[in-house]
Design an enzyme around this catalytic site. Structure first.
Site, PDB file in Angstrom:
ATOM      1  N   ARG A  48       0.829  -1.203   0.000  1.00  0.00           N
ATOM      2  CA  ARG A  48       0.000   0.000   0.000  1.00  0.00           C
ATOM      3  C   ARG A  48       0.867   1.257   0.000  1.00  0.00           C
ATOM      4  O   ARG A  48       0.572   2.237  -0.670  1.00  0.00           O
ATOM      5  CB  ARG A  48      -0.913  -0.001   1.223  1.00  0.00           C
ATOM      6  CG  ARG A  48      -2.028   1.034   1.179  1.00  0.00           C
ATOM      7  CD  ARG A  48      -2.932   0.899   2.377  1.00  0.00           C
ATOM      8  NE  ARG A  48      -3.535  -0.428   2.428  1.00  0.00           N
ATOM      9  CZ  ARG A  48      -4.268  -0.867   3.443  1.00  0.00           C
ATOM     10  NH1 ARG A  48      -4.456  -0.112   4.509  1.00  0.00           N
ATOM     11  NH2 ARG A  48      -4.791  -2.079   3.408  1.00  0.00           N
ATOM     12  N   GLU A 192      -6.929  -7.309  17.458  1.00  0.00           N
ATOM     13  CA  GLU A 192      -6.661  -6.081  16.726  1.00  0.00           C
ATOM     14  C   GLU A 192      -7.135  -4.875  17.541  1.00  0.00           C
ATOM     15  O   GLU A 192      -7.904  -5.009  18.495  1.00  0.00           O
ATOM     16  CB  GLU A 192      -7.393  -6.111  15.376  1.00  0.00           C
ATOM     17  CG  GLU A 192      -7.022  -7.263  14.481  1.00  0.00           C
ATOM     18  CD  GLU A 192      -5.661  -7.101  13.831  1.00  0.00           C
ATOM     19  OE1 GLU A 192      -5.104  -5.980  13.881  1.00  0.00           O
ATOM     20  OE2 GLU A 192      -5.141  -8.091  13.295  1.00  0.00           O
ATOM     21  N   LYS A 207     -15.142 -18.421   7.925  1.00  0.00           N
ATOM     22  CA  LYS A 207     -14.471 -19.723   7.885  1.00  0.00           C
ATOM     23  C   LYS A 207     -15.484 -20.865   7.891  1.00  0.00           C
ATOM     24  O   LYS A 207     -15.287 -21.884   7.213  1.00  0.00           O
ATOM     25  CB  LYS A 207     -13.521 -19.836   9.072  1.00  0.00           C
ATOM     26  CG  LYS A 207     -12.369 -18.845   9.016  1.00  0.00           C
ATOM     27  CD  LYS A 207     -11.578 -18.801  10.316  1.00  0.00           C
ATOM     28  CE  LYS A 207     -10.450 -17.798  10.249  1.00  0.00           C
ATOM     29  NZ  LYS A 207      -9.740 -17.660  11.546  1.00  0.00           N
ATOM     30  N   GLY A 306      -1.323 -15.943  12.967  1.00  0.00           N
ATOM     31  CA  GLY A 306       0.062 -15.503  13.135  1.00  0.00           C
ATOM     32  C   GLY A 306       0.826 -15.578  11.828  1.00  0.00           C
ATOM     33  O   GLY A 306       0.450 -16.316  10.912  1.00  0.00           O
TER      34      GLY A 306
END
Length: 430
Positions: A48, A192, A207, A306
């Site tokens: 980005r 987060e 999921k 991770g």
């Protein structure tokens, strides 16, 4: 024999996962080449913002023009680890159009537009692999799609979000409240800054949609997955679960109906007995329990998120896709031949733990029991504790439909003797 022309890989995203993918591709280049049968070359890295230090990534490979990178005619495989719907969707479709196979870790996109992406890959004669989209390093999608291809999977039950499992585990082990456990998860990097996708169940629902589609050979989108998060789970719920010999987990549950004519996919907190294998899954680990007709019960366990674990899954897909490129073949694509509809949550049958705050006077228990009976919900156990004119009443039911339980709760809330329906939690895994 080793093919001398390298296979060129474009990497979209160089964050926690992307940087680890780039590092492994560089440090394990010789091993990857030996396993694939050709050298693998990192041909470009789309980011980005340029100018940031990216150890191990040559500066001349970094670009902010992802569109131009995927349109290069010499790219064999595009690895997409940027996440989100757009621009990821457009970039993947462009990669297909220009002859590149795609390895993705993008569960949100696959749960929303998986059918269209699979169709585009087939049309272009390329691969779409996404082992890293569910449960990090745990090999799960490939076993469901390939190893169990000759079997009939009836149920998938799992913990597929490490952040929520960490929070619930801390609440269970330390007695902390939800806010305290979330604060610790954030400090340790498990949550987060905005944890909504995790704690409200959106991540797990995406999921679950992917798992249900693969397991049952049908199409399931995230919008068809019933979803509840863990924000309403209290320390009292955790204590009550302990008293029952249970632990609270956020579960993704995908089931084929007994008549085989429909499927359900749901994500919600639930109490599971300590004797169940999933009860021992601690901290930020994931585990998925698969029930198949011939294979029986299988459990997949490991780190579910991770940089390194997710990169491991990405690299496994990269090796498979590169081997297919050399063989001028493609791997297994979408299998949706059953076309099973999604059953409404109201039809789901399970047990329930209902906690009520009631007036501490004679006849209240009889009133409550009558409401359960009127809606066909059979009571298994009742626990009552009085305190200063009020009482806490905990009812655990036998198996009933979600619709029947919802109607029961609505009627209970209308009783003068019921101060509040403090919590409702499903009981699974028995």
């Amino acid at each position: 024999m080793m093919r001398t022309r390298p296979l060129k890989v474009a990497l979209l995203g160089c964050g926690v996962v992307g940087s680890e993918v780039a590092r492994i591709m560089t440090t394990h280049a010789a091993d990857l080449a030996a396993r694939i049968g050709a050298p693998v070359e990192l041909a470009g890295v789309a980011v980005r913002r340029a100018g940031r230090p990216r150890p191990g990534v040559p500066e001349h490979l970094v670009t902010t023009d992802a569109t131009e990178l995927v349109k290069r005619g010499d790219i064999d495989v595009v690895v997409e680890v940027i996440g989100g719907i757009e621009p990821a969707r457009g970039l993947i479709l462009s990669a297909f159009e220009h002859g590149a196979s795609v390895v993705s870790a993008n569960k949100a996109l696959l749960a929303q537009d998986g059918a269209a992406l699979h169709a585009a890959a087939v049309g272009a004669g390329v691969d779409l692999y996404y082992e890293a989209a569910v449960a990090g390093a745990i090999p799960l999608i490939r076993p469901l799609r390939e190893s169990l291809a000759g079997d009939k999977v009836n149920r998938v039950l799992g913990i597929v979000n490490g952040t929520t499992n960490f929070i619930l585990d801390k609440m269970d082990s330390s007695g902390a409240g939800y806010s305290e456990a979330l604060e610790e998860a954030t400090a340790l990097g498990y949550a987060e800054a905005d944890p909504t996708a995790d704690v409200e169940g959106f991540d797990a629902a995406a999921k679950a949609a992917i798992l249900a589609g693969i397991a049952f050979h049908t199409r399931v989108t995230a919008a068809e997955v019933y979803r509840e998060g863990i924000t309403e789970v209290t320390a009292a719920d955790i204590r009550s679960a302990k008293e029952m010999g249970c632990v609270v987990k956020l579960l993704a549950i995908c089931e084929r109906a007994r008549d085989g004519r429909s499927v359900t996919a749901r994500v919600h907190p639930a109490m599971i007995p300590l004797s169940h294998p999933l009860a021992s899954v601690r901290e930020a680990y994931n585990a998925v329990f698969v029930e198949a007709e011939a294979a029986g019960r299988l459990m997949f366990y490991g780190p579910g998120a991770g940089g390194s674990p997710t990169a491991s899954a990405v690299l496994g897909d990269l090796v498979a896709v590169c081997r297919n490129k050399i063989a001028e073949a493609t791997g297994p694509g979408e299998s949706a031949y059953t076309e099973l509809p999604a059953r409404p949550m109201g039809d789901v049958v399970t047990r329930y733990h209902v906690s009520l705050d009631v007036a501490d006077r004679a006849g209240v228990l009889a009133q409550v029991a009558t409401v359960f009976a009127e809606h066909g919900v059979s009571i298994d156990t009742v626990r009552q504790q009085g305190r200063d004119g009020d009482a806490s009443l905990v009812v655990v039911t036998h198996r009933a439909t979600d619709a029947a339980l919802s109607a029961t709760v609505d009627k209970l809330r209308a009783l003068d003797s019921v101060r509040d329906v403090a919590s409702i939690m499903r009981v699974e895994g028995e």
